[in-house]
Design a protein around this motif. Sequence first.
Motif, PDB file in Angstrom:
ATOM      1  N   GLU A  66      -2.969   6.196 -12.978  1.00  7.70           N
ATOM      2  CA  GLU A  66      -3.038   4.810 -13.420  1.00  7.70           C
ATOM      3  C   GLU A  66      -1.805   4.474 -14.253  1.00  7.70           C
ATOM      4  O   GLU A  66      -1.410   5.219 -15.138  1.00  7.70           O
ATOM      5  CB  GLU A  66      -4.298   4.623 -14.247  1.00  7.70           C
ATOM      6  CG  GLU A  66      -4.632   3.194 -14.511  1.00  7.70           C
ATOM      7  CD  GLU A  66      -5.986   3.038 -15.169  1.00  7.70           C
ATOM      8  OE1 GLU A  66      -6.113   2.145 -16.009  1.00  7.70           O
ATOM      9  OE2 GLU A  66      -6.890   3.815 -14.846  1.00  7.70           O
ATOM     10  N   ARG A  67      -1.203   3.339 -13.945  1.00 11.99           N
ATOM     11  CA  ARG A  67      -0.006   2.897 -14.658  1.00 11.99           C
ATOM     12  C   ARG A  67      -0.372   1.791 -15.628  1.00 11.99           C
ATOM     13  O   ARG A  67      -1.244   0.980 -15.368  1.00 11.99           O
ATOM     14  CB  ARG A  67       1.036   2.363 -13.673  1.00 11.99           C
ATOM     15  CG  ARG A  67       1.470   3.375 -12.643  1.00 11.99           C
ATOM     16  CD  ARG A  67       2.143   4.524 -13.275  1.00 11.99           C
ATOM     17  NE  ARG A  67       3.480   4.652 -12.758  1.00 11.99           N
ATOM     18  CZ  ARG A  67       4.377   5.440 -13.278  1.00 11.99           C
ATOM     19  NH1 ARG A  67       4.091   6.140 -14.327  1.00 11.99           N
ATOM     20  NH2 ARG A  67       5.554   5.526 -12.777  1.00 11.99           N
ATOM     21  N   ILE A  68       0.332   1.742 -16.739  1.00 10.16           N
ATOM     22  CA  ILE A  68       0.135   0.681 -17.720  1.00 10.16           C
ATOM     23  C   ILE A  68       1.268  -0.308 -17.541  1.00 10.16           C
ATOM     24  O   ILE A  68       2.451   0.041 -17.703  1.00 10.16           O
ATOM     25  CB  ILE A  68       0.116   1.250 -19.150  1.00 10.16           C
ATOM     26  CG1 ILE A  68      -1.035   2.248 -19.282  1.00 10.16           C
ATOM     27  CG2 ILE A  68       0.015   0.143 -20.171  1.00 10.16           C
ATOM     28  CD1 ILE A  68      -1.042   3.015 -20.574  1.00 10.16           C
ATOM     29  N   GLU A  69       0.910  -1.519 -17.199  1.00 16.75           N
ATOM     30  CA  GLU A  69       1.916  -2.556 -16.963  1.00 16.75           C
ATOM     31  C   GLU A  69       2.625  -2.912 -18.267  1.00 16.75           C
ATOM     32  O   GLU A  69       1.996  -3.025 -19.317  1.00 16.75           O
ATOM     33  CB  GLU A  69       1.260  -3.815 -16.376  1.00 16.75           C
ATOM     34  CG  GLU A  69       0.687  -3.602 -14.998  1.00 16.75           C
ATOM     35  CD  GLU A  69       1.730  -3.269 -13.955  1.00 16.75           C
ATOM     36  OE1 GLU A  69       2.860  -3.814 -14.021  1.00 16.75           O
ATOM     37  OE2 GLU A  69       1.434  -2.438 -13.077  1.00 16.75           O
ATOM     38  N   GLY A  70       3.917  -3.059 -18.196  1.00 16.76           N
ATOM     39  CA  GLY A  70       4.697  -3.492 -19.345  1.00 16.76           C
ATOM     40  C   GLY A  70       4.967  -2.420 -20.387  1.00 16.76           C
ATOM     41  O   GLY A  70       5.432  -2.740 -21.472  1.00 16.76           O
ATOM     42  N   LEU A  71       4.676  -1.166 -20.077  1.00 22.44           N
ATOM     43  CA  LEU A  71       4.938  -0.088 -21.037  1.00 22.44           C
ATOM     44  C   LEU A  71       6.407   0.303 -20.933  1.00 22.44           C
ATOM     45  O   LEU A  71       6.856   0.832 -19.933  1.00 22.44           O
ATOM     46  CB  LEU A  71       4.040   1.118 -20.761  1.00 22.44           C
ATOM     47  CG  LEU A  71       4.209   2.290 -21.716  1.00 22.44           C
ATOM     48  CD1 LEU A  71       3.785   1.896 -23.129  1.00 22.44           C
ATOM     49  CD2 LEU A  71       3.384   3.474 -21.242  1.00 22.44           C
ATOM     50  N   ASP A  72       7.167   0.022 -21.972  1.00 25.86           N
ATOM     51  CA  ASP A  72       8.570   0.397 -21.980  1.00 25.86           C
ATOM     52  C   ASP A  72       8.778   1.577 -22.926  1.00 25.86           C
ATOM     53  O   ASP A  72       7.847   2.055 -23.570  1.00 25.86           O
ATOM     54  CB  ASP A  72       9.442  -0.799 -22.387  1.00 25.86           C
ATOM     55  CG  ASP A  72       9.074  -1.349 -23.756  1.00 25.86           C
ATOM     56  OD1 ASP A  72       8.155  -0.813 -24.383  1.00 25.86           O
ATOM     57  OD2 ASP A  72       9.725  -2.308 -24.187  1.00 25.86           O
TER      58      ASP A  72
END
Length: 93
Positions: A66-72
């Motif tokens: 699962e990816r977290i959107e907007g994680l920089d």
Amino acid sequence: MAMKIKFHDAGFRGILNDAGTVAAIAAEAQRKATELESETGRAYRVEQGRSSDRPRMLVRTDGPPERIEGLDHETWMSEVWPKVGGAKWRPKH
């Protein structure tokens, strides 16, 4: 969670590869899979690992992680990194 057991004697090998021990490891893996399913809402499965000298059970989910959107990078370093151990966590050191 991973636990590595080193065999010092052939007697330990027999105990650790016993059907009861393998069943206990499988039950613990299934408990962990159920726990992760309730936390994340994703389906997990238990697989037997490919190892000839010791029992291994792997808990995996289908599909990509699962990816977290907007994680920089800056957010990772300021919020996530300290929660997973920060500078004290050094893999394979």
